[in-house]
Design an enzyme around this catalytic site. Structure first.
Site, short mmCIF file in Angstrom:
data_model
loop_
_atom_site.label_atom_id
_atom_site.label_comp_id
_atom_site.label_asym_id
_atom_site.label_seq_id
_atom_site.Cartn_x
_atom_site.Cartn_y
_atom_site.Cartn_z
N LYS A 201 0.84 -1.20 0.00
CA LYS A 201 0.00 0.00 0.00
C LYS A 201 0.88 1.25 0.00
O LYS A 201 0.65 2.18 -0.75
CB LYS A 201 -0.90 -0.04 1.24
CG LYS A 201 -1.92 1.05 1.28
CD LYS A 201 -2.79 0.94 2.53
CE LYS A 201 -3.34 2.31 2.86
NZ LYS A 201 -3.99 2.39 4.16
N GLU A 207 10.89 -5.10 3.48
CA GLU A 207 10.95 -6.51 3.06
C GLU A 207 10.41 -6.67 1.64
O GLU A 207 10.99 -7.38 0.82
CB GLU A 207 10.11 -7.38 4.01
CG GLU A 207 10.60 -7.44 5.45
CD GLU A 207 9.92 -6.38 6.32
OE1 GLU A 207 9.70 -5.24 5.85
OE2 GLU A 207 9.63 -6.69 7.49
N GLY A 262 -4.60 -1.49 5.49
CA GLY A 262 -4.00 -2.67 4.87
C GLY A 262 -4.69 -3.96 5.30
O GLY A 262 -5.04 -4.81 4.48
N ARG A 263 -4.91 -4.12 6.60
CA ARG A 263 -5.49 -5.38 7.10
C ARG A 263 -6.99 -5.47 6.83
O ARG A 263 -7.61 -6.48 7.13
CB ARG A 263 -5.19 -5.54 8.60
CG ARG A 263 -5.63 -4.39 9.47
CD ARG A 263 -5.07 -4.52 10.89
NE ARG A 263 -5.39 -3.37 11.74
CZ ARG A 263 -4.67 -2.25 11.79
NH1 ARG A 263 -3.61 -2.11 11.02
NH2 ARG A 263 -5.02 -1.26 12.60
N GLU A 348 -3.23 -5.98 15.46
CA GLU A 348 -2.81 -4.63 15.05
C GLU A 348 -3.91 -3.64 15.38
O GLU A 348 -3.66 -2.48 15.66
CB GLU A 348 -2.51 -4.57 13.54
CG GLU A 348 -1.04 -4.75 13.22
CD GLU A 348 -0.62 -4.35 11.81
OE1 GLU A 348 -1.46 -3.89 11.00
OE2 GLU A 348 0.58 -4.51 11.50
N HIS A 379 -3.46 -32.29 19.03
CA HIS A 379 -2.27 -33.11 19.24
C HIS A 379 -1.07 -32.24 19.57
O HIS A 379 0.08 -32.67 19.40
CB HIS A 379 -2.03 -33.96 17.98
CG HIS A 379 -3.21 -34.82 17.66
ND1 HIS A 379 -3.41 -36.05 18.24
CD2 HIS A 379 -4.29 -34.59 16.88
CE1 HIS A 379 -4.56 -36.56 17.80
NE2 HIS A 379 -5.11 -35.68 16.98
N LYS A 488 10.91 -0.87 13.02
CA LYS A 488 11.36 -0.64 11.63
C LYS A 488 12.50 0.36 11.61
O LYS A 488 13.51 0.17 10.93
CB LYS A 488 10.21 -0.06 10.79
CG LYS A 488 9.09 -1.01 10.48
CD LYS A 488 8.06 -0.31 9.58
CE LYS A 488 6.76 -1.08 9.52
NZ LYS A 488 5.70 -0.38 8.83
O1 F6P Z 1 4.19 -2.77 9.45
C1 F6P Z 1 2.83 -2.97 9.52
C2 F6P Z 1 2.16 -2.74 8.21
O2 F6P Z 1 2.10 -1.39 7.95
C3 F6P Z 1 0.78 -3.35 8.16
O3 F6P Z 1 -0.17 -2.57 8.78
C4 F6P Z 1 0.60 -3.51 6.69
O4 F6P Z 1 -0.46 -4.38 6.36
C5 F6P Z 1 1.96 -4.06 6.32
O5 F6P Z 1 2.86 -3.36 7.14
C6 F6P Z 1 2.36 -3.92 4.88
O6 F6P Z 1 2.34 -2.58 4.49
P1 F6P Z 1 2.40 -2.16 2.97
O7 F6P Z 1 1.19 -2.72 2.29
O8 F6P Z 1 2.43 -0.68 2.96
O9 F6P Z 1 3.65 -2.76 2.38
#
Ligand code: F6P
Length: 524
Positions: A201, A207, A262-263, A348, A379, A488
């Site tokens: 987003k 990453e 995002g979530r 979150e 289990h 971060k």
């Molecule tokens: O670090 C948390 C977060 O911002 C989440 O809320 C989000 O879903 C995820 O990282 C990924 O963010 P992006 O879609 O901006 O890469």
């Protein structure tokens, strides 16, 4: 709606009721069932063919009455209206959380503009792209690069809907930076038949960008240059200009918006890998299911309102039964990734320590959500649920039927889910202490007719609304996540310090020692 929760008459009535019943030990499920033959009717709710049975929770009719009063006194009805109408419910970022607009069929104005026109435009583009890719039969594999809300929803739903897909494509998810996984994956794939989706987003997530550059390098090497490689990329983002600067063709950049968290973005173009994997028809059905849950949340009185009831049960268990976590147990085919998806959505959103106004809370907010698809947990960790010292409310999710050719398997899952809930509640006396089950351990059963695309969408929206309803009662912001930022920043600063001779900045003694230890032992 605000006002300090623990000072509200409705909260104090609940606390007095809890004390009056004898505290946490005053709720004995066997006795409650014996005293009230109608208990299942009193403590259940229906929405169409979905059933919520919470009769095995530690509460009596008066508790429910007081919890519902709390929801009313918290002005839940207005809060729901605010959510759907685009009010700035995300107060720390001063923006709405309009995930419901992603499946709305009537206009949703925001600053004088109907956002559903944008949603429809992106969905039409997504549909055309999905139909082309699936129709051409050139692409067999998709690498989806994204993390958190840009990964967990489509990954979970893709597994859950595989049984409903015609000619599914293979989707490989790259989320964390795992060089081993990346290396294994790239050696297996045919570059010419691979589509790469970069889903972020913000287009800033470290990453995701590291993985995207690595996959671009691989594809460029295979196809004879970056230009050819980028022609096999697509992006999903709220920063389309960043995706274009990365080199992704604009006509393959699908938009999400700042007004979707995002979530909470599962019903947006973020579901592109899902639609590519299983087809657009299941995604359309998922949207219809989510819409049905929206309608239910908006229009159903709280005593039958499943998200509101689920939220109240968490608040009750956390604050009056000292529960620190809730275990989520889907006994459903393809639901292995559901607990991880729900974990982000709930933790979150509800892992907060200050109110919407910034005051520290003096009550418990979000429960730790964890779980596993049944019967795996039986289990592994159910021992603790049955005989441990912590109270862990359990939430079973089951479906009356399943889509596969092994009906005996599904009956076995159902029998186990029902048996677990029964064993948790009834326990078992035994002469030897280690064989004794104390029982009286609460659980909820959410029963779907089938975990098909419609009911999957219903479930997703149900939990989105449950989280919002909990945030309203707890007076916290469900739509920000400031708690993820510090780590971060520190990781960004720390990364160069791992290089052999780089200067090491000021750190606490433990971190500094670890950096030196890794530098000494990390390079062969
Ligand atoms: O670090 C948390 C977060 O911002 C989440 O809320 C989000 O879903 C995820 O990282 C990924 O963010 P992006 O879609 O901006 O890469």
């Amino acid at each position: 709606m605000a006002g300090k929760l623990t000072e509200m008459p409705a909260w104090q009535a609940l606390a007095a009721h809890h004390r009056g019943c004898g505290g946490a030990n005053g709720f004995n499920l066997s006795r409650l069932f014996a005293a009230d033959p109608q208990r299942v009717q009193t403590f259940s709710a229906r929405c169409g063919d979905v059933l919520l049975d919470f009769s095995k929770q530690l509460l009596n009719p008066n508790t429910l009455h007081l919890l519902l009063n709390l929801a009313r006194d918290r002005d839940m009805a207005n809060a729901i209206t605010h959510l759907f109408s685009g009010a700035a419910v995300n107060v720390s970022e001063n923006r709405p959380a309009l995930h419901t607009a992603l499946r709305a069929q009537t206009p949703v104005p925001l600053d004088g503009h109907d956002v559903t026109t944008d949603v429809r435009r992106e969905r039409d583009r997504m549909r055309a792209f999905v139909e082309t890719v699936r129709g051409e039969h050139k692409i067999t594999d998709i690498i989806h690069i994204g993390i958190g809300g840009s990964y967990l929803g489509p990954a979970f739903a893709g597994d859950a809907l595989l049984a409903y897909a015609e000619k599914p494509l293979r989707v490989h998810y790259l989320s964390t930076v795992d060089g081993g996984v990346l290396q294994q994956l790239l050696t297996r794939l045919d570059a010419r038949a691979t589509l790469v989706i970069v889903a972020t987003k913000t287009f800033t997530t470290a990453e995701t960008l590291v993985n995207a550059r690595a996959v671009l390098g691989w594809l460029a090497a295979q196809l004879g240059g970056e230009q050819a490689a980028l022609a096999q990329f697509a992006a999903i983002t709220a920063r389309p200009e960043q995706a274009v600067s990365f080199g992704i063709p604009r006509d393959r950049v699908f938009e999400v918006w700042d007004w979707v968290g995002g979530r909470y973005s599962m019903c947006s173009a973020m579901a592109l890998p899902l639609a590519l994997q299983v087809g657009m028809a299941p995604f359309d059905a998922l949207l219809a299911g989510a819409r049905a849950a929206d309608e239910h949340f908006k229009t159903t009185e709280f005593g039958q309102n499943i998200p509101v009831l689920l939220a109240l049960l968490d608040v009750w268990n956390a604050n009056f039964h000292d529960a620190a976590s809730r275990v989520v147990l889907p006994y459903l085919s393809g639901f292995a990734r559901f607990p991880a998806y729900l974990q982000q959505l709930e933790m979150e959103s509800l892992g907060k320590r200050v109110t919407r106004g910034g005051a520290p809370v003096d009550y418990d907010t979000g429960l730790v959500a964890w779980g596993e698809s049944g019967t795996n947990g039986q289990h592994a960790f159910h021992q603790l649920l049955h005989q441990g010292t912590r109270l862990v409310p359990a939430e079973f999710i089951i479906a009356c039927r399943a889509r596969h050719d092994y009906p005996g398997f599904h009956d076995m899952l159902l029998a186990n889910a029902l048996a677990q809930a029964e064993a948790l509640m009834l326990g078992n006396a035994a002469s030897e202490p280690h064989r004794t089950y104390p029982g009286n351990r609460p659980s909820t059963l959410l029963v779907l007719p089938e975990a098909d695309a419609f009911h999957l969408g219903f479930l997703i929206a149900l939990y989105e609304h449950k989280v919002y309803a909990a945030s309203v009662i707890l007076d916290i912001n469900a739509f920000d996540q400031w708690g993820v930022e510090l780590g971060k920043q520190l990781a960004g600063r720390l990364l160069p310090e791992l290089a052999p001779h780089a200067p090491v900045g000021p750190h606490d003694a433990s971190t500094a020692a670890l950096i030196h230890y890794i530098r000494t032992h990390g390079r062969s």
